[in-house]
Scaffold this motif. Structure first.
Motif, PDB file in Angstrom:
ATOM      1  N   LYS A  35      21.336  16.291  69.297  1.00  9.27           N
ATOM      2  CA  LYS A  35      21.313  15.982  67.869  1.00  9.27           C
ATOM      3  C   LYS A  35      20.213  14.985  67.501  1.00  9.27           C
ATOM      4  CE  LYS A  35      25.074  12.568  67.895  1.00  9.27           C
ATOM      5  NZ  LYS A  35      26.391  12.287  67.334  1.00  9.27           N
ATOM      6  N   TYR A  36      19.619  14.299  68.489  1.00  9.40           N
ATOM      7  CA  TYR A  36      18.538  13.347  68.228  1.00  9.40           C
ATOM      8  C   TYR A  36      17.165  13.871  68.657  1.00  9.40           C
ATOM      9  CZ  TYR A  36      22.539  10.226  67.853  1.00  9.40           C
ATOM     10  OH  TYR A  36      23.737   9.652  67.502  1.00  9.40           O
ATOM     11  N   PRO A  41       9.813  10.064  68.692  1.00  7.28           N
ATOM     12  CA  PRO A  41      10.154   9.059  69.708  1.00  7.28           C
ATOM     13  C   PRO A  41      10.408   7.674  69.097  1.00  7.28           C
ATOM     14  CG  PRO A  41       8.380  10.434  70.503  1.00  7.28           C
ATOM     15  CD  PRO A  41       8.609  10.813  69.066  1.00  7.28           C
ATOM     16  N   GLN A  42       9.636   7.315  68.076  1.00  5.38           N
ATOM     17  CA  GLN A  42       9.824   6.013  67.436  1.00  5.38           C
ATOM     18  C   GLN A  42      11.196   5.924  66.761  1.00  5.38           C
ATOM     19  OE1 GLN A  42       7.173   8.045  66.926  1.00  5.38           O
ATOM     20  NE2 GLN A  42       5.484   6.925  67.842  1.00  5.38           N
ATOM     21  N   GLU A  43      11.628   7.009  66.125  1.00  4.91           N
ATOM     22  CA  GLU A  43      12.940   7.014  65.476  1.00  4.91           C
ATOM     23  C   GLU A  43      14.067   6.927  66.503  1.00  4.91           C
ATOM     24  OE1 GLU A  43      12.325   9.631  61.438  1.00  4.91           O
ATOM     25  OE2 GLU A  43      12.158  10.696  63.363  1.00  4.91           O
ATOM     26  N   ILE A  44      13.910   7.602  67.629  1.00  8.93           N
ATOM     27  CA  ILE A  44      14.921   7.552  68.685  1.00  8.93           C
ATOM     28  C   ILE A  44      15.043   6.132  69.230  1.00  8.93           C
ATOM     29  CG2 ILE A  44      15.540   8.359  70.996  1.00  8.93           C
ATOM     30  CD1 ILE A  44      14.081  11.019  70.257  1.00  8.93           C
ATOM     31  N   VAL A  45      13.909   5.497  69.497  1.00  6.63           N
ATOM     32  CA  VAL A  45      13.914   4.127  70.007  1.00  6.63           C
ATOM     33  C   VAL A  45      14.546   3.177  68.987  1.00  6.63           C
ATOM     34  CG1 VAL A  45      12.428   2.192  70.699  1.00  6.63           C
ATOM     35  CG2 VAL A  45      11.966   4.493  71.569  1.00  6.63           C
ATOM     36  N   MET A  46      14.252   3.379  67.706  1.00  6.50           N
ATOM     37  CA  MET A  46      14.815   2.538  66.651  1.00  6.50           C
ATOM     38  C   MET A  46      16.341   2.681  66.595  1.00  6.50           C
ATOM     39  SD  MET A  46      15.929   2.306  63.098  1.00  6.50           S
ATOM     40  CE  MET A  46      15.885   4.026  62.845  1.00  6.50           C
ATOM     41  N   LEU A  47      16.838   3.908  66.702  1.00  6.04           N
ATOM     42  CA  LEU A  47      18.293   4.113  66.708  1.00  6.04           C
ATOM     43  C   LEU A  47      18.936   3.372  67.874  1.00  6.04           C
ATOM     44  CD1 LEU A  47      18.712   7.921  65.895  1.00  6.04           C
ATOM     45  CD2 LEU A  47      19.339   5.993  64.444  1.00  6.04           C
ATOM     46  N   TYR A  48      18.291   3.437  69.022  1.00 15.09           N
ATOM     47  CA  TYR A  48      18.817   2.814  70.232  1.00 15.09           C
ATOM     48  C   TYR A  48      18.839   1.290  70.118  1.00 15.09           C
ATOM     49  CZ  TYR A  48      19.148   1.547  75.180  1.00 15.09           C
ATOM     50  OH  TYR A  48      19.522   0.999  76.381  1.00 15.09           O
ATOM     51  N   PHE A  49      17.722   0.707  69.701  1.00 14.77           N
ATOM     52  CA  PHE A  49      17.631  -0.754  69.660  1.00 14.77           C
ATOM     53  C   PHE A  49      18.210  -1.355  68.381  1.00 14.77           C
ATOM     54  CE2 PHE A  49      14.167  -0.163  72.850  1.00 14.77           C
ATOM     55  CZ  PHE A  49      14.731  -0.933  73.846  1.00 14.77           C
ATOM     56  N   ILE A  53      22.799   2.780  68.915  1.00 15.79           N
ATOM     57  CA  ILE A  53      23.373   4.121  69.041  1.00 15.79           C
ATOM     58  C   ILE A  53      23.063   4.668  70.427  1.00 15.79           C
ATOM     59  CG2 ILE A  53      23.227   6.509  68.197  1.00 15.79           C
ATOM     60  CD1 ILE A  53      22.775   5.349  65.395  1.00 15.79           C
ATOM     61  N   ASP A  54      24.069   5.229  71.067  1.00 11.83           N
ATOM     62  CA  ASP A  54      23.894   5.836  72.388  1.00 11.83           C
ATOM     63  C   ASP A  54      23.224   7.203  72.212  1.00 11.83           C
ATOM     64  OD1 ASP A  54      24.019   6.616  75.033  1.00 11.83           O
ATOM     65  OD2 ASP A  54      26.171   7.015  75.005  1.00 11.83           O
ATOM     66  N   VAL A  55      21.945   7.269  72.476  1.00 19.60           N
ATOM     67  CA  VAL A  55      21.170   8.496  72.275  1.00 19.60           C
ATOM     68  C   VAL A  55      21.024   9.321  73.545  1.00 19.60           C
ATOM     69  CG1 VAL A  55      19.866   7.531  70.342  1.00 19.60           C
ATOM     70  CG2 VAL A  55      18.962   7.309  72.672  1.00 19.60           C
ATOM     71  N   ARG A  83      18.121   3.934  80.018  1.00 20.24           N
ATOM     72  CA  ARG A  83      17.783   3.013  78.934  1.00 20.24           C
ATOM     73  C   ARG A  83      16.288   3.093  78.658  1.00 20.24           C
ATOM     74  NH1 ARG A  83      15.398  -1.638  80.953  1.00 20.24           N
ATOM     75  NH2 ARG A  83      15.567  -1.863  83.194  1.00 20.24           N
ATOM     76  N   PHE A  84      15.869   2.458  77.589  1.00 18.46           N
ATOM     77  CA  PHE A  84      14.447   2.294  77.321  1.00 18.46           C
ATOM     78  C   PHE A  84      14.004   0.980  77.943  1.00 18.46           C
ATOM     79  CE2 PHE A  84      15.596   5.031  73.664  1.00 18.46           C
ATOM     80  CZ  PHE A  84      14.701   6.055  73.893  1.00 18.46           C
ATOM     81  N   THR A  85      12.758   0.921  78.391  1.00 17.96           N
ATOM     82  CA  THR A  85      12.223  -0.299  78.970  1.00 17.96           C
ATOM     83  C   THR A  85      10.785  -0.500  78.530  1.00 17.96           C
ATOM     84  OG1 THR A  85      11.954  -1.530  81.024  1.00 17.96           O
ATOM     85  CG2 THR A  85      11.439   0.803  81.105  1.00 17.96           C
ATOM     86  N   GLU A  86      10.336  -1.732  78.521  1.00 16.67           N
ATOM     87  CA  GLU A  86       8.939  -2.051  78.223  1.00 16.67           C
ATOM     88  C   GLU A  86       8.086  -1.703  79.429  1.00 16.67           C
ATOM     89  OE1 GLU A  86       7.529  -3.313  75.460  1.00 16.67           O
ATOM     90  OE2 GLU A  86       9.391  -3.552  74.334  1.00 16.67           O
ATOM     91  N   SER A  87       6.873  -1.228  79.183  1.00 16.90           N
ATOM     92  CA  SER A  87       6.015  -0.783  80.273  1.00 16.90           C
ATOM     93  C   SER A  87       5.580  -1.909  81.200  1.00 16.90           C
ATOM     94  CB  SER A  87       4.788  -0.059  79.728  1.00 16.90           C
ATOM     95  OG  SER A  87       4.019  -0.948  78.960  1.00 16.90           O
ATOM     96  N   HIS A  88       5.642  -3.166  80.762  1.00 20.81           N
ATOM     97  CA  HIS A  88       5.229  -4.261  81.643  1.00 20.81           C
ATOM     98  C   HIS A  88       6.146  -4.410  82.854  1.00 20.81           C
ATOM     99  CE1 HIS A  88       8.151  -6.427  79.088  1.00 20.81           C
ATOM    100  NE2 HIS A  88       8.384  -7.116  80.170  1.00 20.81           N
ATOM    101  N   GLU A  89       7.318  -3.763  82.823  1.00 21.78           N
ATOM    102  CA  GLU A  89       8.236  -3.802  83.958  1.00 21.78           C
ATOM    103  C   GLU A  89       7.859  -2.780  85.026  1.00 21.78           C
ATOM    104  OE1 GLU A  89      12.361  -3.546  82.915  1.00 21.78           O
ATOM    105  OE2 GLU A  89      12.037  -4.603  81.032  1.00 21.78           O
ATOM    106  N   MET A  90       6.887  -1.923  84.728  1.00 24.68           N
ATOM    107  CA  MET A  90       6.580  -0.794  85.606  1.00 24.68           C
ATOM    108  C   MET A  90       5.156  -0.880  86.126  1.00 24.68           C
ATOM    109  SD  MET A  90       8.036   2.114  83.143  1.00 24.68           S
ATOM    110  CE  MET A  90       7.214   1.418  81.735  1.00 24.68           C
ATOM    111  N   THR A  91       4.824   0.063  86.994  1.00 27.58           N
ATOM    112  CA  THR A  91       3.452   0.228  87.433  1.00 27.58           C
ATOM    113  C   THR A  91       2.967   1.582  86.967  1.00 27.58           C
ATOM    114  OG1 THR A  91       4.166   1.178  89.523  1.00 27.58           O
ATOM    115  CG2 THR A  91       3.795  -1.189  89.490  1.00 27.58           C
ATOM    116  N   CYS A  92       1.728   1.655  86.578  1.00 28.80           N
ATOM    117  CA  CYS A  92       0.997   2.890  86.237  1.00 28.80           C
ATOM    118  C   CYS A  92       1.606   3.738  85.117  1.00 28.80           C
ATOM    119  CB  CYS A  92       0.741   3.752  87.468  1.00 28.80           C
ATOM    120  SG  CYS A  92       2.181   4.598  88.114  1.00 28.80           S
ATOM    121  N   MET A  93       2.427   3.188  84.242  1.00 29.74           N
ATOM    122  CA  MET A  93       2.987   3.978  83.143  1.00 29.74           C
ATOM    123  C   MET A  93       2.230   3.747  81.847  1.00 29.74           C
ATOM    124  SD  MET A  93       5.379   6.029  83.980  1.00 29.74           S
ATOM    125  CE  MET A  93       6.167   6.413  82.449  1.00 29.74           C
TER     126      MET A  93
END
Length: 107
Positions: A35-36, A41-49, A53-55, A83-93
């Motif tokens: 349903k989402y 992608p920006q709207e999905i992230v906004m709903l989540y944060f 909302i559990d998307v 979950r969503f995460t900020e890219s600074h937590e990852m490598t090469c993303m």
């Protein structure tokens, strides 16, 4: 989830805590509730944060496969969440937000 040998070995050694995936149409289809999926992608992230909302589709098991070969080895783990995460937590993303699939190992 196809992963290269480095990450497959981390799963094998029970060292990988999260697997990261870019927010692309393929992963939206696999990880976001239907349903989402028509939202941006920006709207999905906004709903989540913003609206808490559990998307996400809920998965019990994650299957890691070492490459794309039909006979490639696999390892199954539990999925403790997505979950969503900020890219600074990852490598090469790259920059921005990405999916984080939380890996839980069975004792």
């Amino acid at each position: 989830l196809q992963v290269n040998k480095f990450f497959f070995n981390q799963v094998s050694n029970k060292e990988l805590k999260e697997d990261y995936r870019a927010i692309k149409p393929y992963w939206i289809k696999k990880l976001i509730k239907q349903k989402y999926q028509k939202l941006s992608p920006q709207e999905i992230v906004m709903l989540y944060f913003a609206k808490n909302i559990d998307v996400f589709i809920h998965y019990d098991i994650l299957v890691f496969k070492n490459g794309y070969n039909e006979k490639a080895p696999i390892i199954k783990t539990k999925c403790s969440g997505i979950r969503f995460t900020e890219s600074h937590e990852m490598t090469c993303m790259g920059q921005g937000i990405a999916f984080a699939l939380e890996v839980q190992y069975v004792k």
